[in-house]
Design an enzyme around this catalytic site. Structure first.
Site, PDB file in Angstrom:
ATOM      1  N   THR A   1     -19.654   3.373  -5.747  1.00  0.00           N
ATOM      2  CA  THR A   1     -20.002   4.637  -6.808  1.00  0.00           C
ATOM      3  C   THR A   1     -21.351   5.132  -6.637  1.00  0.00           C
ATOM      4  OG1 THR A   1     -21.446   2.584  -6.743  1.00  0.00           O
ATOM      5  CG2 THR A   1     -19.814   2.315  -8.078  1.00  0.00           C
TER       6      THR A   1
ATOM      7  N   TYR B   1       1.073  -1.369   0.315  1.00  0.00           N
ATOM      8  CA  TYR B   1       0.042  -0.125   0.471  1.00  0.00           C
ATOM      9  C   TYR B   1       1.075   1.325  -0.270  1.00  0.00           C
ATOM     10  CZ  TYR B   1      -3.724  -2.586   1.653  1.00  0.00           C
ATOM     11  OH  TYR B   1      -4.758  -3.733   1.969  1.00  0.00           O
TER      12      TYR B   1
ATOM     13  N   GLY C   1     -18.395  -1.852  -2.980  1.00  0.00           N
ATOM     14  CA  GLY C   1     -18.841  -2.817  -3.412  1.00  0.00           C
ATOM     15  C   GLY C   1     -18.194  -2.709  -4.461  1.00  0.00           C
TER      16      GLY C   1
END
Length: 302
Positions: free
Chosen positions: A230, A71, A222
């Protein structure tokens, strides 16, 4: 009148091996840069802001932080940020990292580590975090191939004292059985959230039966995955959010936590306001009718 401060303890606790953690934790994947995470060339997030978020998370009772040596952005490393913000570490803080994938210094993905390379990845996490052992190391899996050789290599590092506990990430059910035959698995990290498929829910059930922590990723995002949530949202999620006066992200987190006492959450953010909202989601109690409505959301809504 000022509302009482909601901390991570509101979500309850679970044990990762011999370590007790609050069920709301913090994921660092999106902490190093703006925009789509883990993408070469993305804009690094402000270092001081990232440090403030990490410190505030701990102030709010978060004692379970998810990270990985891979990361990083061109200027930021999640492990380095954790070390700077939280070292010397609180006694109750559990840092969970993962190995398997690799990235070169430019940020490009390289081949997954061989069993012999996993020790180097573990040692890199130790160096970056400034620790002499890792609380939990998850083996990140790609595809259906056997994990026995690689998980066995990690079990040897556990026996050597470099790692305290082992877990798995992005797996299928047969991987869990295979790993459990080698060494105890304390947690499984898989994609899961509102609208999850029956196949995704199967691992959650198996973990519950075996007393293993189930730690969903992308519980808020999601299908947005690393890019974040989104714009589209299901009517069911919006209706529950309006009824409680909370955000849809909080509803998604609360629904996830309602799936079982062994389910942990690791939402990540670089925003102090969103951090407080995520932690507060642990106190949100959904009615049976609301849970049924959210259970009916199909995967296309996530």
């Amino acid at each position: 009148m000022t509302s009482p401060l909601i901390t991570a303890s509101a979500a309850g606790t679970w044990k990762l091996g011999d370590r007790t953690v609050n069920r709301i934790g913090f994921g660092t994947m999106r902490l190093t840069q703006h925009g789509e995470a883990l993408t070469p060339g993305a804009v690094p997030r402000d270092r001081d802001q990232a440090v403030k978020v990490l410190r505030r998370a701990v102030e709010l009772g978060v004692n379970h932080i998810d990270t990985a040596a891979f990361y990083f952005s061109p200027l930021r490393s999640a492990n380095e940020l954790i070390n700077r913000a939280l070292g010397p570490y609180p006694d109750d803080l559990v840092i969970v990292t993962k190995v398997g994938p690799g990235r070169d210094p430019s940020g490009e993905w390289t081949a997954h580590a061989t069993p012999g390379q996993l020790r180097g990845q573990v040692e890199e996490n130790l160096r970056q975090l400034g620790r002499d052992h890792l609380d939990v190391v998850n083996l990140r899996v790609v595809g259906a191939a056997s994990v026995a050789e690689r998980f066995g290599a990690l079990a040897e590092l556990r026996d050597a004292g470099l790692v305290r506990h082992l877990g798995l990430s992005n797996i299928q059910p047969h991987h869990l059985a295979e790993a459990q035959a080698i060494a105890p698995v304390v947690c499984v990290q898989n994609m899961y959230g509102v609208g999850a498929s029956p196949e995704q829910a199967e691992l959650l059930r198996l973990c519950g039966e075996q007393g293993i922590a189930y730690v969903p990723f992308y519980a808020i995002a999601g299908q947005g995955r690393t890019a974040g949530a989104t714009a589209g949202e299901s009517d069911e999620v919006r209706a529950v959010a309006r009824a409680h006066g909370v955000s849809t992200a909080q509803v998604r987190l609360a629904w996830t936590l309602h799936r079982g006492p062994h389910v942990l959450a690791i939402p990540g953010t670089g925003d102090l306001g969103h951090l407080a909202e995520n932690v507060a989601a642990g106190s949100l109690r959904l009615s049976p009718e609301e849970l049924t409505a959210l259970d009916s959301v199909r995967r296309t809504a996530t």
